[in-house]
Design a protein around this motif. Structure first.
Motif, short mmCIF file in Angstrom:
data_model
loop_
_atom_site.label_atom_id
_atom_site.label_comp_id
_atom_site.label_asym_id
_atom_site.label_seq_id
_atom_site.Cartn_x
_atom_site.Cartn_y
_atom_site.Cartn_z
N ILE A 77 34.64 -23.33 18.30
CA ILE A 77 35.37 -22.20 17.70
C ILE A 77 36.83 -22.16 18.15
O ILE A 77 37.72 -22.07 17.29
N PRO A 78 37.15 -22.23 19.45
CA PRO A 78 38.58 -22.26 19.83
C PRO A 78 39.30 -23.50 19.30
O PRO A 78 40.48 -23.44 18.96
N ARG A 79 38.60 -24.62 19.21
CA ARG A 79 39.21 -25.84 18.65
C ARG A 79 39.60 -25.62 17.20
O ARG A 79 40.70 -25.98 16.78
N LYS A 80 38.69 -25.04 16.43
CA LYS A 80 38.99 -24.75 15.02
C LYS A 80 40.14 -23.76 14.90
O LYS A 80 40.96 -23.86 13.99
N HIS A 81 40.20 -22.80 15.81
CA HIS A 81 41.28 -21.81 15.80
C HIS A 81 42.64 -22.50 15.92
O HIS A 81 43.62 -22.05 15.33
N LEU A 82 42.70 -23.59 16.70
CA LEU A 82 43.95 -24.34 16.87
C LEU A 82 44.08 -25.50 15.89
O LEU A 82 45.00 -26.30 15.99
N PHE A 83 43.13 -25.59 14.95
CA PHE A 83 43.12 -26.66 13.95
C PHE A 83 43.01 -28.05 14.60
O PHE A 83 43.61 -29.02 14.14
N ALA A 84 42.24 -28.12 15.67
CA ALA A 84 42.01 -29.38 16.38
C ALA A 84 40.60 -29.88 16.11
O ALA A 84 39.68 -29.09 15.92
N LYS A 85 40.44 -31.19 16.13
CA LYS A 85 39.14 -31.80 15.84
C LYS A 85 38.26 -31.96 17.07
O LYS A 85 37.05 -31.88 16.98
N ASP A 86 38.89 -32.25 18.21
CA ASP A 86 38.10 -32.53 19.40
C ASP A 86 38.86 -32.13 20.66
O ASP A 86 39.99 -31.65 20.61
N ILE A 109 42.97 -22.36 27.81
CA ILE A 109 44.06 -21.78 27.02
C ILE A 109 43.63 -21.62 25.57
O ILE A 109 43.88 -20.58 24.95
N ALA A 110 42.95 -22.62 25.02
CA ALA A 110 42.46 -22.53 23.63
C ALA A 110 41.49 -21.36 23.47
O ALA A 110 41.56 -20.61 22.49
N LEU A 111 40.61 -21.18 24.44
CA LEU A 111 39.65 -20.08 24.38
C LEU A 111 40.36 -18.73 24.43
O LEU A 111 40.04 -17.81 23.67
N LEU A 112 41.36 -18.61 25.30
CA LEU A 112 42.12 -17.36 25.38
C LEU A 112 42.88 -17.09 24.08
O LEU A 112 42.88 -15.96 23.58
N LEU A 113 43.51 -18.11 23.52
CA LEU A 113 44.23 -17.92 22.26
C LEU A 113 43.29 -17.48 21.14
O LEU A 113 43.65 -16.62 20.33
N TYR A 114 42.10 -18.04 21.12
CA TYR A 114 41.10 -17.57 20.15
C TYR A 114 40.78 -16.10 20.40
O TYR A 114 40.74 -15.29 19.47
N ALA A 115 40.57 -15.73 21.66
CA ALA A 115 40.18 -14.35 22.00
C ALA A 115 41.25 -13.33 21.62
O ALA A 115 40.92 -12.23 21.19
N LYS A 118 45.87 -15.57 18.67
CA LYS A 118 47.26 -16.05 18.65
C LYS A 118 47.26 -17.57 18.56
O LYS A 118 46.29 -18.22 18.91
N GLN A 119 48.39 -18.12 18.13
CA GLN A 119 48.60 -19.56 18.11
C GLN A 119 49.52 -19.94 19.26
O GLN A 119 50.19 -19.08 19.85
N LEU A 120 49.59 -21.21 19.56
CA LEU A 120 50.40 -21.69 20.68
C LEU A 120 51.86 -21.26 20.57
O LEU A 120 52.49 -20.91 21.56
N SER A 121 52.40 -21.27 19.38
CA SER A 121 53.80 -20.93 19.17
C SER A 121 54.09 -19.43 19.33
O SER A 121 55.25 -19.03 19.41
N GLU A 122 53.05 -18.62 19.41
CA GLU A 122 53.23 -17.16 19.48
C GLU A 122 53.18 -16.61 20.91
O GLU A 122 53.32 -15.40 21.09
N VAL A 123 52.98 -17.47 21.89
CA VAL A 123 52.87 -17.01 23.28
C VAL A 123 53.74 -17.86 24.21
O VAL A 123 54.09 -18.99 23.88
N ASN A 124 54.07 -17.30 25.36
CA ASN A 124 54.72 -18.05 26.43
C ASN A 124 53.62 -18.45 27.41
O ASN A 124 52.86 -17.59 27.86
#
Length: 129
Positions: A77-86, A109-115, A118-124
């Motif tokens: 689920i967090p991988r899909k949130h970041l549009f990553a395959k693996d 970090i991916a799990l937190l962004l899912y929670a 937010k996307q990587l570009s939206e956080v510091n």
């Protein structure tokens, strides 16, 4: 164990912690607030019964000692949130935004962004020292 957290949804802190489940719990107690929501990545592979048993006990102890109702999330689920395959693609994506050292940190970090939705570009993102 990789850990990522935020207090305001725009600044993400992360680190890796080593040691026993008691040391993991002790660290989490220093960063969690009383009303913190704890998200935990589910175990999604099977190596052997002994390894799985050990990981499940450790994860369960840390999760339920840190929160009354931790939220367990499937790994994909967090991988899909970041549009990553693996896992490797998550690492490559996150490493372009943060000085991560390992897959545990990028997965946290991916799990937190899912929670926090937010996307990587939206956080510091900064390493906790």
């Amino acid at each position: 164990m990789g850990v990522a957290w935020t207090y305001d949804s725009s600044n993400v802190l992360f680190t890796s912690i080593k040691g026993s489940q008691f040391e993991h719990k002790s660290f989490l107690e220093t960063i969690l607030t009383k009303d913190a929501i704890v998200y935990v990545e589910e175990l999604n592979f099977f190596r052997n019964a002994s390894t799985v048993r050990s990981l499940l006990l450790r994860t369960g102890y840390v999760a339920y000692s840190s929160s009354r109702q931790p939220i367990f999330v499937k790994t994909k689920i967090p991988r899909k949130h970041l549009f990553a395959k693996d896992k490797n693609e998550v690492f490559m994506l996150v490493s372009s935004f943060a000085p991560i050292k390992n897959n545990d940190e990028s997965d946290a970090i991916a799990l937190l962004l899912y929670a926090i939705n937010k996307q990587l570009s939206e956080v510091n993102i900064k390493r906790w020292v």
